[in-house]
Scaffold this motif. Structure first.
Motif, PDB file in Angstrom:
ATOM      1  N   ILE A 113       7.933   1.794   7.894  1.00  0.00           N
ATOM      2  CA  ILE A 113       6.731   1.285   7.611  1.00  0.00           C
ATOM      3  C   ILE A 113       5.632   1.282   6.410  1.00  0.00           C
ATOM      4  O   ILE A 113       5.089   1.652   6.206  1.00  0.00           O
ATOM      5  CB  ILE A 113       5.698   0.408   8.418  1.00  0.00           C
ATOM      6  CG1 ILE A 113       5.800  -0.058   9.826  1.00  0.00           C
ATOM      7  CG2 ILE A 113       5.043  -0.343   8.663  1.00  0.00           C
ATOM      8  CD1 ILE A 113       4.652   0.236  11.576  1.00  0.00           C
ATOM      9  N   LEU A 114       6.914   0.484   5.222  1.00  0.00           N
ATOM     10  CA  LEU A 114       6.258   0.670   4.235  1.00  0.00           C
ATOM     11  C   LEU A 114       5.275  -0.789   3.713  1.00  0.00           C
ATOM     12  O   LEU A 114       4.731  -0.300   2.870  1.00  0.00           O
ATOM     13  CB  LEU A 114       7.343   0.776   3.007  1.00  0.00           C
ATOM     14  CG  LEU A 114       8.491   1.623   3.516  1.00  0.00           C
ATOM     15  CD1 LEU A 114       9.138   2.070   2.469  1.00  0.00           C
ATOM     16  CD2 LEU A 114       7.426   3.780   3.182  1.00  0.00           C
ATOM     17  N   ALA A 115       5.232  -2.007   4.453  1.00  0.00           N
ATOM     18  CA  ALA A 115       4.719  -2.847   3.992  1.00  0.00           C
ATOM     19  C   ALA A 115       3.966  -3.114   5.329  1.00  0.00           C
ATOM     20  O   ALA A 115       3.907  -4.182   5.648  1.00  0.00           O
ATOM     21  CB  ALA A 115       5.663  -4.210   3.355  1.00  0.00           C
ATOM     22  N   PRO A 116       2.617  -2.479   5.522  1.00  0.00           N
ATOM     23  CA  PRO A 116       1.591  -2.607   6.628  1.00  0.00           C
ATOM     24  C   PRO A 116       1.397  -4.132   7.123  1.00  0.00           C
ATOM     25  O   PRO A 116       0.439  -4.409   5.939  1.00  0.00           O
ATOM     26  CB  PRO A 116       0.610  -1.493   6.758  1.00  0.00           C
ATOM     27  CG  PRO A 116       0.188  -1.558   5.076  1.00  0.00           C
ATOM     28  CD  PRO A 116       1.664  -1.537   4.607  1.00  0.00           C
ATOM     29  N   LYS A 117       1.234  -4.466   7.908  1.00  0.00           N
ATOM     30  CA  LYS A 117       0.102  -6.186   8.196  1.00  0.00           C
ATOM     31  C   LYS A 117      -1.540  -5.427   8.298  1.00  0.00           C
ATOM     32  O   LYS A 117      -1.969  -4.403   7.870  1.00  0.00           O
ATOM     33  CB  LYS A 117       0.381  -6.489   9.670  1.00  0.00           C
ATOM     34  CG  LYS A 117       0.062  -5.629  10.870  1.00  0.00           C
ATOM     35  CD  LYS A 117       0.748  -6.020  12.394  1.00  0.00           C
ATOM     36  CE  LYS A 117      -0.293  -5.723  13.421  1.00  0.00           C
ATOM     37  NZ  LYS A 117      -0.084  -6.073  14.689  1.00  0.00           N
TER      38      LYS A 117
ATOM     39  N   MET B 290       0.964  -1.354   0.093  1.00  0.00           N
ATOM     40  CA  MET B 290      -0.259   0.187   0.184  1.00  0.00           C
ATOM     41  C   MET B 290       0.495   1.578   0.248  1.00  0.00           C
ATOM     42  O   MET B 290       1.891   1.633   0.618  1.00  0.00           O
ATOM     43  CB  MET B 290      -0.813   0.405   1.230  1.00  0.00           C
ATOM     44  CG  MET B 290      -1.738   1.552   1.317  1.00  0.00           C
ATOM     45  SD  MET B 290      -3.256   0.567   2.620  1.00  0.00           S
ATOM     46  CE  MET B 290      -1.171   1.500   3.835  1.00  0.00           C
ATOM     47  N   LYS B 291       0.477   1.871  -0.713  1.00  0.00           N
ATOM     48  CA  LYS B 291       1.525   3.388  -1.267  1.00  0.00           C
ATOM     49  C   LYS B 291       0.993   4.651   0.235  1.00  0.00           C
ATOM     50  O   LYS B 291       0.000   4.751   0.411  1.00  0.00           O
ATOM     51  CB  LYS B 291       1.288   4.202  -2.328  1.00  0.00           C
ATOM     52  CG  LYS B 291       2.806   3.410  -3.660  1.00  0.00           C
ATOM     53  CD  LYS B 291       1.552   3.506  -4.626  1.00  0.00           C
ATOM     54  CE  LYS B 291       1.751   3.016  -5.927  1.00  0.00           C
ATOM     55  NZ  LYS B 291       1.930   4.022  -7.442  1.00  0.00           N
ATOM     56  N   THR B 292       2.123   4.805   0.356  1.00  0.00           N
ATOM     57  CA  THR B 292       1.905   5.702   1.666  1.00  0.00           C
ATOM     58  C   THR B 292       1.656   7.009   1.194  1.00  0.00           C
ATOM     59  O   THR B 292       2.338   7.834   0.616  1.00  0.00           O
ATOM     60  CB  THR B 292       2.672   6.346   3.202  1.00  0.00           C
ATOM     61  OG1 THR B 292       2.560   4.541   3.855  1.00  0.00           O
ATOM     62  CG2 THR B 292       2.408   6.367   3.935  1.00  0.00           C
ATOM     63  N   CYS B 293      -0.088   8.546   1.983  1.00  0.00           N
ATOM     64  CA  CYS B 293       0.655   8.997   1.041  1.00  0.00           C
ATOM     65  C   CYS B 293       1.801  10.494   2.084  1.00  0.00           C
ATOM     66  O   CYS B 293       1.238  10.243   3.184  1.00  0.00           O
ATOM     67  CB  CYS B 293      -0.612   9.594   1.031  1.00  0.00           C
ATOM     68  SG  CYS B 293      -1.119   8.816   0.534  1.00  0.00           S
ATOM     69  N   LYS B 294       1.955  11.249   1.089  1.00  0.00           N
ATOM     70  CA  LYS B 294       3.099  12.601   2.133  1.00  0.00           C
ATOM     71  C   LYS B 294       1.268  13.363   2.457  1.00  0.00           C
ATOM     72  O   LYS B 294       0.083  13.195   1.562  1.00  0.00           O
ATOM     73  CB  LYS B 294       3.513  13.104   1.080  1.00  0.00           C
ATOM     74  CG  LYS B 294       5.077  12.478   0.464  1.00  0.00           C
ATOM     75  CD  LYS B 294       6.155  12.332  -0.092  1.00  0.00           C
ATOM     76  CE  LYS B 294       7.314  12.085  -0.407  1.00  0.00           C
ATOM     77  NZ  LYS B 294       8.375  12.663  -1.121  1.00  0.00           N
ATOM     78  N   LEU B 295       1.739  14.569   2.935  1.00  0.00           N
ATOM     79  CA  LEU B 295       0.946  15.139   3.872  1.00  0.00           C
ATOM     80  C   LEU B 295       0.286  16.140   2.549  1.00  0.00           C
ATOM     81  O   LEU B 295      -0.982  16.205   2.469  1.00  0.00           O
ATOM     82  CB  LEU B 295       1.774  16.088   4.703  1.00  0.00           C
ATOM     83  CG  LEU B 295       0.852  17.540   5.639  1.00  0.00           C
ATOM     84  CD1 LEU B 295      -0.554  16.936   6.043  1.00  0.00           C
ATOM     85  CD2 LEU B 295       1.415  18.399   6.266  1.00  0.00           C
ATOM     86  N   PHE B 296       0.959  16.857   1.888  1.00  0.00           N
ATOM     87  CA  PHE B 296       0.482  17.636   1.146  1.00  0.00           C
ATOM     88  C   PHE B 296       0.048  17.128  -0.533  1.00  0.00           C
ATOM     89  O   PHE B 296      -0.498  17.674  -1.554  1.00  0.00           O
ATOM     90  CB  PHE B 296       0.089  19.081   0.655  1.00  0.00           C
ATOM     91  CG  PHE B 296       0.533  19.479   2.417  1.00  0.00           C
ATOM     92  CD1 PHE B 296       1.610  19.672   3.236  1.00  0.00           C
ATOM     93  CD2 PHE B 296      -0.929  20.023   2.459  1.00  0.00           C
ATOM     94  CE1 PHE B 296       1.599  20.617   4.258  1.00  0.00           C
ATOM     95  CE2 PHE B 296      -0.678  20.726   3.805  1.00  0.00           C
ATOM     96  CZ  PHE B 296       0.783  20.579   5.024  1.00  0.00           C
ATOM     97  N   LYS B 297       0.268  15.622  -0.600  1.00  0.00           N
ATOM     98  CA  LYS B 297       0.324  15.224  -1.963  1.00  0.00           C
ATOM     99  C   LYS B 297      -1.268  15.219  -2.585  1.00  0.00           C
ATOM    100  O   LYS B 297      -1.682  14.566  -1.826  1.00  0.00           O
ATOM    101  CB  LYS B 297       0.722  14.272  -2.442  1.00  0.00           C
ATOM    102  CG  LYS B 297       0.539  13.635  -3.757  1.00  0.00           C
ATOM    103  CD  LYS B 297       1.847  12.029  -3.792  1.00  0.00           C
ATOM    104  CE  LYS B 297       1.889  11.297  -5.199  1.00  0.00           C
ATOM    105  NZ  LYS B 297       2.439  10.536  -5.497  1.00  0.00           N
ATOM    106  N   ASN B 298      -1.982  15.675  -4.065  1.00  0.00           N
ATOM    107  CA  ASN B 298      -3.380  15.243  -4.083  1.00  0.00           C
ATOM    108  C   ASN B 298      -4.040  15.975  -3.444  1.00  0.00           C
ATOM    109  O   ASN B 298      -5.109  16.541  -3.509  1.00  0.00           O
ATOM    110  CB  ASN B 298      -3.541  14.433  -4.923  1.00  0.00           C
ATOM    111  CG  ASN B 298      -2.578  12.891  -5.609  1.00  0.00           C
ATOM    112  OD1 ASN B 298      -2.439  14.231  -6.330  1.00  0.00           O
ATOM    113  ND2 ASN B 298      -2.471  11.954  -4.794  1.00  0.00           N
TER     114      ASN B 298
END
Length: 492
Positions: free
Chosen positions: A159-163, A1-9
């Motif tokens: 954590i780039l690959a969360p359970k 799952m991709k983690t989003c940066k604070l203000f991206k999009n």
């Protein structure tokens, strides 16, 4: 799952920053300040974008998915869409990525609050953040099953690959977090960083009324969550519901449409309507026979809001629905959708007040709570009236004298009205159908002959197999597979 940066999009109108210079000299810093972007971050700057973007997305998903799936609208351009219960593997991809993006921003509200000096702590932002996270997490777990929660949106922790948490774990955390949020709300403070008021309840600094409405939203969501798992043995949902509904001072819930989580948008930038072109709302689609006949049977004034009339052979006008799930497009001249529903100003449903009354009606009918011999009937009638008035219609004087609309002490009657009350409310009609089996939907020949079944869930996005394979495989094994007909823990 991709983690989003604070203000991206995050696309949001911001006021010009900085003051105008009164001298002939301009500093280098001022020359390098973009006047269209925010240069200061606080918990309040994130709130309106979350409310607006999630609500607009949910409206669009009802329009493109739930509307047809639940046999309310019928496509005239295809016989292999969701209205015939054909599902593509990617049907839920946008839901996954969109919700996690805005959950990340809701979590950022709490992170920013945590960075404030102790004397400046603002518990209302934490409470609202938890409320919004729970709202979105519940839709996610109801749509997919096991999902990342405890480790979600944690790239800052490496954590780039969360359970994946199990459905039971997710629901327990939602129920617990909403209880925590209820305790955090502080009517004395309001929302100091939203001086012009936030979008949902217009809450600003020192606004006790707005904070009370947020608290009611929080507890109403908790009712929804507890009802969903009322028959799951791992939860003590019945007792929790009794505790909440017998102590309104501690657990206030929606009491009118004025309390409801209905996001009003003006239609002018930055509060634009979900559809840029309202005509797209009515192209190649008509109202269903099932939906029209349900409302006509009740003599319900909402029908004129939802559909347009057609001229019959005798030159009279009436509402006529198109049979859903057809195999060959009928020659019926059917009513179209009312294009006005797609035009702003409008209200986007996050959670309607009517839903709370129908929750009460169900609990009273089942004897989970005790309110007297007529209590279930009264809650049912309040729910119906609220749902009608939500759409700007007047409650007909003799509505409940109609045997088809009167309370008849059956769950089906409650759920049929709840079904219409959840019109344009994300996936809630779908979820409630999979919980109760109501309303009884028509299965047209195009559905029956293809042996299609109502989907129970979405498949996980294929991107998970590339980015989080190990945890995806563990979730798949725990759930017994990854297909549309895996039964979730609360489903019948």
């Amino acid at each position: 799952m991709k983690t989003c940066k604070l203000f991206k999009n995050i696309v949001w109108g911001m006021t010009l920053c900085g003051a105008l210079c009164t001298t002939s000299c301009t500093s280098f810093d001022e020359l390098n300040t973009d006047p269209t972007r925010m240069d200061e971050v606080n918990p309040g700057t994130l709130l309106n974008p979350i409310l607006y973007e999630t609500s607009v997305y949910n409206w669009k998903r009802y329009n493109s998915y739930t509307y047809d799936l639940m046999q309310c609208a019928v496509s005239t351009s295809s016989t292999n869409g969701v209205g015939w219960w054909y599902m593509t593997d990617s049907e839920g991809d946008g839901t996954w990525t969109t919700y996690y993006k805005w959950i990340n921003n809701a979590k950022e509200m709490m992170r920013l609050t945590g960075k404030l000096p102790e004397a400046s702590k603002q518990p209302n932002y934490d409470a609202i953040s938890l409320t919004l996270q729970c709202w979105l997490y519940q839709i996610l777990t109801d749509a997919f099953g096991d999902i990342p929660m405890s480790e979600a949106c944690s790239a800052d922790k490496g954590i780039l690959a969360p359970k994946f948490d199990t459905q039971q774990q997710v629901y327990q955390q939602i129920i617990d977090n909403l209880k925590t949020a209820n305790e955090l709300f502080d009517k004395a403070n309001g929302l100091i960083y939203n001086q012009s008021g936030e979008m949902l309840y217009k809450t600003s600094k020192g606004d006790a009324t707005g904070i009370l409405k947020w608290k009611k939203f929080c507890n109403s969501l908790r009712l929804r969550a507890l009802l969903r798992v009322i028959d799951v043995p791992e939860f003590n949902a019945k007792q929790e519901l009794r505790t909440m509904l017998t102590d309104p001072a501690t657990y206030p819930v929606f009491e009118s449409n004025d309390d409801a989580a209905l996001l009003a948008i003006s239609g002018t930038y930055p509060e634009e309507a979900p559809l840029t072109r309202p005509q797209d709302f009515t192209s190649y689609v008509q109202i269903s026979e099932f939906f029209v006949n349900l409302l006509k049977g009740w003599n319900d004034p909402r029908l004129q809001v939802y559909a347009t009339q057609v001229t019959l052979p005798d030159q009279t006008k009436d509402y006529v629905g198109l049979p859903s799930g057809y195999q060959t497009l009928p020659s019926t001249t059917a009513s179209g959708l009312n294009q006005e529903m797609a035009k702003a100003p409008m209200k986007l449903a996050m959670m309607p007040y009517a839903e709370v009354e129908f929750i009460k009606a169900e609990l009273l009918k089942k004897g989970v709570i005790d309110g007297g011999s007529n209590a279930a009937k009264e809650a049912y009638q309040k729910g119906v009236q609220a749902a009608i008035e939500q759409w700007g219609q007047k409650m007909p004087d003799h509505y409940f004298e109609n045997p088809e609309a009167a309370y008849d002490d059956t769950l089906e009657r409650i759920m049929n009205q709840k079904f219409v009350a959840l019109f344009f409310c994300d996936y809630q009609q779908w979820f409630e159908y999979n919980r109760t089996g109501f309303p009884v939907l028509p299965v047209g020949p195009g559905i029956a002959n293809a042996n299609n079944k109502m989907p129970k869930r979405f498949k996980y996005p294929s991107a998970l197999q590339r980015t989080n394979l190990k945890n995806y495989q563990a979730a798949k094994a725990n759930m017994g597979g990854d297909d549309f007909h895996i039964r979730l823990m609360w489903q019948q």
